[in-house]
Design an enzyme around this catalytic site. Structure first.
Site: not given
Length: 314
Positions: A127-128, A130, A145, A153, A283
């Site tokens: 999903q990164n 970078d 993503h 454009c 988490g």
């Protein structure tokens, strides 16, 4: 539509009360997982994987998915339709993109690359935006993503490197360029986010920021080749992600709370096909109920030693 400063996603709660100790037995369990599914483990990663590289994630202090402070993200429809929104986005990313491009792969990225090169991993969906998985040497990578490395454009679709686009922004905005140099000299770097956006001083006016038109059609406006809030994953990317899940025998999820449905639906798809899903994340995640194994720890504590040992295993 305006998003609140905090964005709570259904199914996400606080940080865990317990941490899974990374014992030799835990490492052995993950090694056995890779050996049992050798060559057909698919990786799914999120922002937590790039945190050790200095790229912040979206996690708040209590573990919930949130947007920091009073920040409101740019929405897709605003970027494609509103001049003021484009000014705001390009002005903020003007300062945020250079530090993002200086980030280097960390041991997690290198572990994934090693697992692929030694034929344990079939591919990787991230999903990164970078580009660090590719920089680390991973080859079969689907950037779910998109990527910050390019802009496109909105009229003719031609693409340009983000680095080249940055140079044109600097030429059009000499005062902003000098302000950026002054921030670098004084160490007053703004807070960054995973998408290259930053917090800017309140005295800076976005209305003074200029951005170039498309160098090809001369009339179109640019946007980064990333999926913004309110936008959709392109059809061909979605279908490729489905094929990668279908071709794998197991799914390894790392460093993501699976807050976006574009990622969570891949976990659901794997489980609906009866495949093993292992989640490494400190988490709770949206996919905890779908996992066959969940470790409350970071990928940084598990994957590098596992990859190193598997690299020495025939």
């Amino acid at each position: 539509m305006v998003l609140p400063a905090r964005v709570k996603i259904k199914g996400l709660y606080g940080l865990p009360k317990t941490h899974t100790p990374v014992t030799p037995a835990v490492l052995d369990t993950i090694m056995e997982f890779f050996q049992r599914h050798r060559g057909s483990v698919l990786g799914l990663t999120g922002a937590g994987v790039s945190v050790p590289s200095g790229i912040p994630d979206y996690r708040g202090t209590n573990g919930t998915y949130r947007v920091h402070g009073s920040y409101t993200p740019i929405l897709h429809h605003e970027l494609v339709s509103q001049h003021a929104s484009r000014q705001r986005y390009w002005a903020r990313s003007f300062f945020g993109i250079r530090p993002a491009f200086k980030a280097e792969p960390n041991p997690i990225h290198r572990a994934f690359a090693s697992l692929e090169s030694h034929k344990y991993l079939s591919g990787l969906i991230t999903q990164n935006v970078d580009g660090l998985h590719l920089q680390a040497g991973s080859r079969n990578v689907l950037e779910l993503h998109g990527t910050l490395k390019q802009v496109k454009c909105l009229s003719c679709g031609v693409k340009e490197s983000r680095d080249g686009f940055q140079q044109r922004l600097e030429e059009l905005n000499p005062e902003w360029t000098e302000f950026g140099r002054e921030m670098a000299r004084t160490g007053a770097e703004p807070r960054r986010r995973p998408d290259g956006d930053v917090d800017l001083p309140s005295n800076l006016q976005y209305s003074s920021f200029s951005y170039p038109k498309c160098h090809h059609c001369r009339t179109g406006d640019y946007m980064p080749t990333v999926v913004f809030f309110g936008g959709s994953v392109p059809d061909q990317v979605r279908e490729q992600s489905y094929r990668m899940v279908d071709d794998a025998s197991a799914l390894l999820v790392c460093g993501t709370s699976l807050a976006t449905f574009s990622a969570y639906r891949l976990v659901k798809r794997a489980r609906e096909q009866g495949k093993q899903v292992v989640i490494l994340n400190f988490g709770q995640t949206r996919g905890d109920g779908d996992a066959t194994m969940k470790l409350e720890t970071t990928a940084e504590d598990v994957l590098p030693p596992v990859a190193a040992q598997l690299a020495e295993t025939p």
